[in-house]
Design a protein around this motif. Structure first.
Motif, PDB file in Angstrom:
ATOM      1  N   ILE A 261       0.832  -1.198   0.000  1.00 15.50           N
ATOM      2  CA  ILE A 261       0.000   0.000   0.000  1.00 15.50           C
ATOM      3  C   ILE A 261       0.872   1.256   0.000  1.00 15.50           C
ATOM      4  N   GLU A 262       1.964   1.228   0.791  1.00 12.95           N
ATOM      5  CA  GLU A 262       2.853   2.388   0.887  1.00 12.95           C
ATOM      6  C   GLU A 262       4.288   2.051   0.471  1.00 12.95           C
ATOM      7  N   ASP A 263       4.733   0.847   0.820  1.00 12.43           N
ATOM      8  CA  ASP A 263       6.144   0.489   0.653  1.00 12.43           C
ATOM      9  C   ASP A 263       6.351  -0.452  -0.521  1.00 12.43           C
ATOM     10  N   VAL A 264       7.616  -0.536  -0.945  1.00 11.51           N
ATOM     11  CA  VAL A 264       8.010  -1.439  -2.024  1.00 11.51           C
ATOM     12  C   VAL A 264       9.180  -2.282  -1.537  1.00 11.51           C
ATOM     13  N   CYS A 265       9.161  -3.569  -1.870  1.00  7.70           N
ATOM     14  CA  CYS A 265      10.289  -4.451  -1.554  1.00  7.70           C
ATOM     15  C   CYS A 265      11.014  -4.814  -2.841  1.00  7.70           C
ATOM     16  N   MET A 266      12.309  -4.564  -2.886  1.00  7.95           N
ATOM     17  CA  MET A 266      13.167  -4.993  -3.990  1.00  7.95           C
ATOM     18  C   MET A 266      13.961  -6.215  -3.523  1.00  7.95           C
ATOM     19  N   VAL A 277      23.898 -18.117  -4.782  1.00 11.89           N
ATOM     20  CA  VAL A 277      24.894 -18.026  -3.703  1.00 11.89           C
ATOM     21  C   VAL A 277      24.450 -17.064  -2.605  1.00 11.89           C
ATOM     22  N   GLY A 278      23.348 -16.368  -2.819  1.00 10.93           N
ATOM     23  CA  GLY A 278      22.846 -15.462  -1.788  1.00 10.93           C
ATOM     24  C   GLY A 278      21.708 -14.612  -2.321  1.00 10.93           C
ATOM     25  N   ARG A 279      21.059 -13.914  -1.435  1.00 15.88           N
ATOM     26  CA  ARG A 279      19.997 -12.997  -1.832  1.00 15.88           C
ATOM     27  C   ARG A 279      19.955 -11.849  -0.844  1.00 15.88           C
ATOM     28  N   GLU A 280      19.325 -10.759  -1.252  1.00 16.75           N
ATOM     29  CA  GLU A 280      19.215  -9.575  -0.399  1.00 16.75           C
ATOM     30  C   GLU A 280      17.916  -8.867  -0.725  1.00 16.75           C
ATOM     31  N   HIS A 281      17.315  -8.229   0.270  1.00 17.22           N
ATOM     32  CA  HIS A 281      16.109  -7.446   0.008  1.00 17.22           C
ATOM     33  C   HIS A 281      16.265  -6.039   0.572  1.00 17.22           C
ATOM     34  N   PHE A 282      15.514  -5.102  -0.007  1.00 14.32           N
ATOM     35  CA  PHE A 282      15.533  -3.702   0.402  1.00 14.32           C
ATOM     36  C   PHE A 282      14.090  -3.211   0.461  1.00 14.32           C
ATOM     37  N   ILE A 283      13.750  -2.555   1.532  1.00 17.59           N
ATOM     38  CA  ILE A 283      12.423  -1.956   1.660  1.00 17.59           C
ATOM     39  C   ILE A 283      12.531  -0.470   1.326  1.00 17.59           C
ATOM     40  N   LEU A 284      11.782  -0.028   0.326  1.00 13.41           N
ATOM     41  CA  LEU A 284      11.744   1.388  -0.052  1.00 13.41           C
ATOM     42  C   LEU A 284      10.433   1.962   0.486  1.00 13.41           C
ATOM     43  N   MET A 354       9.949 -16.532  -9.285  1.00 13.95           N
ATOM     44  CA  MET A 354      10.369 -16.973  -7.952  1.00 13.95           C
ATOM     45  C   MET A 354      10.906 -15.803  -7.127  1.00 13.95           C
ATOM     46  N   VAL A 355      11.681 -14.941  -7.768  1.00  9.69           N
ATOM     47  CA  VAL A 355      12.247 -13.787  -7.063  1.00  9.69           C
ATOM     48  C   VAL A 355      11.133 -12.813  -6.665  1.00  9.69           C
ATOM     49  N   LYS A 356      10.172 -12.569  -7.568  1.00  9.65           N
ATOM     50  CA  LYS A 356       9.040 -11.682  -7.262  1.00  9.65           C
ATOM     51  C   LYS A 356       8.188 -12.245  -6.122  1.00  9.65           C
ATOM     52  N   GLU A 357       8.010 -13.575  -6.123  1.00  7.55           N
ATOM     53  CA  GLU A 357       7.240 -14.206  -5.049  1.00  7.55           C
ATOM     54  C   GLU A 357       7.944 -14.022  -3.705  1.00  7.55           C
ATOM     55  N   ASN A 358       9.272 -14.145  -3.715  1.00  5.25           N
ATOM     56  CA  ASN A 358      10.041 -13.916  -2.491  1.00  5.25           C
ATOM     57  C   ASN A 358       9.933 -12.467  -2.034  1.00  5.25           C
ATOM     58  N   ALA A 359       9.907 -11.527  -3.001  1.00  8.58           N
ATOM     59  CA  ALA A 359       9.749 -10.108  -2.658  1.00  8.58           C
ATOM     60  C   ALA A 359       8.396  -9.873  -1.983  1.00  8.58           C
ATOM     61  N   SER A 360       7.336 -10.487  -2.525  1.00 10.20           N
ATOM     62  CA  SER A 360       5.991 -10.336  -1.932  1.00 10.20           C
ATOM     63  C   SER A 360       5.958 -10.908  -0.526  1.00 10.20           C
ATOM     64  N   ASP A 361       6.573 -12.086  -0.351  1.00  9.39           N
ATOM     65  CA  ASP A 361       6.590 -12.717   0.968  1.00  9.39           C
ATOM     66  C   ASP A 361       7.355 -11.864   1.978  1.00  9.39           C
ATOM     67  N   THR A 362       8.498 -11.310   1.535  1.00  9.13           N
ATOM     68  CA  THR A 362       9.310 -10.459   2.419  1.00  9.13           C
ATOM     69  C   THR A 362       8.540  -9.203   2.809  1.00  9.13           C
ATOM     70  N   LEU A 363       7.845  -8.593   1.832  1.00 10.64           N
ATOM     71  CA  LEU A 363       7.088  -7.373   2.116  1.00 10.64           C
ATOM     72  C   LEU A 363       5.964  -7.637   3.116  1.00 10.64           C
ATOM     73  N   LYS A 364       5.305  -8.786   2.982  1.00 11.91           N
ATOM     74  CA  LYS A 364       4.226  -9.135   3.913  1.00 11.91           C
ATOM     75  C   LYS A 364       4.770  -9.277   5.333  1.00 11.91           C
ATOM     76  N   HIS A 365       5.879 -10.026   5.455  1.00 11.79           N
ATOM     77  CA  HIS A 365       6.468 -10.219   6.787  1.00 11.79           C
ATOM     78  C   HIS A 365       7.007  -8.912   7.350  1.00 11.79           C
ATOM     79  N   TYR A 366       7.562  -8.090   6.464  1.00  9.58           N
ATOM     80  CA  TYR A 366       8.069  -6.776   6.897  1.00  9.58           C
ATOM     81  C   TYR A 366       6.919  -5.944   7.451  1.00  9.58           C
TER      82      TYR A 366
END
Length: 621
Positions: A261-266, A277-284, A354-366
């Motif tokens: 609604i307000e934030d974006v997860c990359m 070998v790894g992953r990272e997320h950023f909340i904007l 798969m990456v977009k699904e992980n972004a959605s999951d991370t944003l929900k938990h965030y």
């Protein structure tokens, strides 16, 4: 007086960067343009298609300036650097400023394999970036279990070194190159295999070690063969854990986005040699109303500005307007072709999903975590309000502390907590000016007075609309003193003289210097039974104490450093840093002979003799 129409007419039809400022001369937006005249003029032309954010930006523009560059790539780099430096209000900001960790193979005799966050042009080899320090530590642990390489910082240009082998040699974790126990050619073979491992060629490395194992067995060197067998088993375990996601062995980053609604997860997945070998997320925060293309473009520019490694391919979910320019910039940064690609079908498209699904999951938990954290903070502040019987919850708390040793280099600190969390941008340090000797009450009075006098002055200037505030104009809902009744009385006296109505409390400690309760209105209040409030107050107190002590230590160390090395003829800032970087401490510099001193960068023989003679003539220092 700045006339926008006149300045618009002066703009050139050349590539460059434009910088928008508000009435306080603060930079509120930075953008780039292929043609400055056309792009900047668009902001001031009436259009119904403008977003609410652009309309808000234009209303606040009081003046602008521009910088001409040679091409779009230079404009892109300058734009990204200015955004990172100034963090303008209306730009999409990647607020995560951390430097990613890398593994570095040093450029020295008998190289070391170490973790670093600084990528330098020093001839060393760098591998990464890794998503976090844990990933680097795990990888280094694997390497050191496989290969007995050195971890010390000794300068091995002269072998054998004066010292005896360290403990690592005796427990089989190092071959002691410092004593000449291993030939440089043999040691460098281990480094070559480590490079192979770090480049993702574990399968080939297994084949290399298998050949060594068979040769050792044929030569009846069974102890060495067992060692190689254990290395192979460790590598096979690593290979089993790594997930193959692509038949292609090309290095690539896959970037997905999820909007709330307000934030974006990359979300970024780092794929090296076909394996994740790894992953990272950023909340904007607060950018969900922006176009996906603009968010993606801003994110990619800011993210890759801060990384040393650029993969051959970058997958994104959709094209954005300056994609070709960004690809050209990344090509220059990498030194070879970089492709930004939108996968349409097959395994690449599945990988993006798969990456977009992980972004959605991370944003929900965030979002869930933020809500829980906010509710917890609100309840704690309301609890503190009830304990102290305040008119409103203390959403902004300022805590003060003093640090000195027998009155030497006394300093004060002010830390700020808003909504129960630190607001480090508002922290302030004070070097005590008017008090001589160990007088905590006098020092605290000076600090509190300076803070609030500055705040009153800024409030007046803001009314006249003539300054950038500097941060002191916002007053707290509660002042917290690191001390009892005496410190509270000092602060209340200052606030009364300045006619400022802010409640003041103090921290009461037990015999072990632990928080016991709060002093408020000359009464001690027990807070042990209020667990969350007790934890918040303890956290604020510890932070104020840490901040004051760190400043005090830095001043003392600067003074000590200056008194020892600044008296040596020919030794300036650059040579001081070189000496300390090379030897690690002043004591090691004192022990060094002239030959050892000349091994340091920028230290010639004459300067080395000056350093050597100074410490022999001034043995007390």
């Amino acid at each position: 007086m700045f006339n926008i129409d006149e300045e618009l007419n002066k703009l050139p039809n050349k590539p460059g960067v434009y910088i928008m400022k508000d009435e306080k001369k603060e930079i509120i937006y930075v953008g780039k343009a292929k043609k400055l005249k056309n792009r900047v003029r668009q902001y001031f032309q009436s259009s119904r298609s403008k977003t609410p954010k652009v309309n808000a930006l234009v209303k606040n523009i009081e003046e602008f300036e521009h910088i001409i560059v040679d091409n779009e790539i230079e404009a892109l780099i300058l734009e990204a650097n200015l955004i990172k430096k100034h963090k303008p209000k209306y730009n999409i900001l990647l607020r995560d400023d951390k430097q990613y960790p890398y593994i570095k193979i040093t450029n020295e005799k008998f190289p070391r394999v170490i973790k670093t966050r600084n990528v330098l042009k020093d001839g060393a080899k760098y591998f990464g970036p890794y998503p976090n320090g844990y990933a680097v530590n795990d990888t280094l642990e694997i390497i050191r279990n496989l290969y007995p390489i050195r971890t010390c910082k000794l300068n091995l240009s002269k072998i054998p070194a004066n010292d005896r082998p360290c403990l690592n040699y005796y427990i089989g974790r190092c071959l002691a190159p410092c004593q000449g126990y291993v030939k440089e050619e043999e040691y460098n073979l281990m480094i070559e295999e480590i490079i192979m491992f770090l480049n993702g060629k574990e399968e080939h490395l297994v084949e290399v070690i298998e050949k060594k194992m068979k040769k050792a067995a044929e030569n009846l060197d069974f102890e060495k063969a067992v060692k190689y067998r254990d290395q192979i088993n460790s590598l096979n375990l690593i290979l089993e854990k790594q997930k193959i996601v692509s038949t292609s062995l090309i290095d690539r980053d896959v970037i997905g986005m999820a909007k709330g609604i307000e934030d974006v997860c990359m979300q970024i997945f780092f794929i090296r040699g076909g394996k994740i070998v790894g992953r990272e997320h950023f909340i904007l925060p607060d950018v969900a109303l922006e176009d996906r293309e603009e968010i993606l473009s801003s994110f990619i520019k800011q993210f890759y500005l801060g990384t040393a490694y650029v993969p051959k391919e970058i997958f994104v979910e959709k094209e954005f307007k300056d994609m070709e320019v960004v690809a050209d910039w990344l090509r220059e940064k990498r030194g070879s072709k970089v492709t930004i690609h939108v996968p349409k079908r097959g395994e690449k498209s599945e990988l993006m999903e798969m990456v977009k699904e992980n972004a959605s999951d991370t944003l929900k938990h965030y979002g869930d975590r933020i809500k829980i954290k906010q509710k917890k903070s609100e309840d704690t502040l309301k609890e503190l309000q009830n304990i102290l019987q305040l008119e409103e919850p203390p959403y902004r708390i300022e805590a003060f502390d003093i640090s000195n040793i027998q009155g030497v280099e006394p300093v004060g600190s002010m830390v700020v907590f808003e909504n129960g969390v630190p607001r480090k941008s508002d922290y302030r340090r004070f070097k005590i000016r008017t008090i001589i000797g160990p007088d905590d009450y006098g020092s605290m009075e000076e600090v509190v007075r300076r803070r609030f006098v500055r705040g009153l002055r800024e409030k007046e200037l803001i009314k006249k609309k003539s300054i950038d505030t500097g941060g002191f104009s916002t007053f707290p809902n509660l002042v917290m003193m690191d001390g009892g009744k005496g410190q509270v009385n000092v602060a209340e006296k200052v606030l009364e003289e300045l006619d400022i109505n802010v409640p003041v409390c103090g921290i009461v400690k037990d015999d072990h210097h632990n928080t016991r309760g709060i002093i408020f209105n000359n009464k001690e209040i027990d807070i042990y039974k209020n667990k969350e409030t007790f934890m918040l107050i303890t956290r604020i107190q510890d932070e104020a104490h840490r901040f004051a002590i760190s400043y005090h230590r830095s001043l003392r160390s600067k003074k000590m450093f200056k008194s020892v090395l600044d008296n040596i003829q020919g030794v300036g800032e650059k040579r001081k840093k070189s000496l300390l970087r090379h030897f690690g401490s002043i004591d090691n510099i004192k022990k060094a002979n002239v030959e050892e001193l000349t091994q340091v960068e920028s230290i010639n023989r004459k300067i080395a003799e000056n350093v050597y003679n100074y410490f022999r003539e001034n043995k007390g220092e």
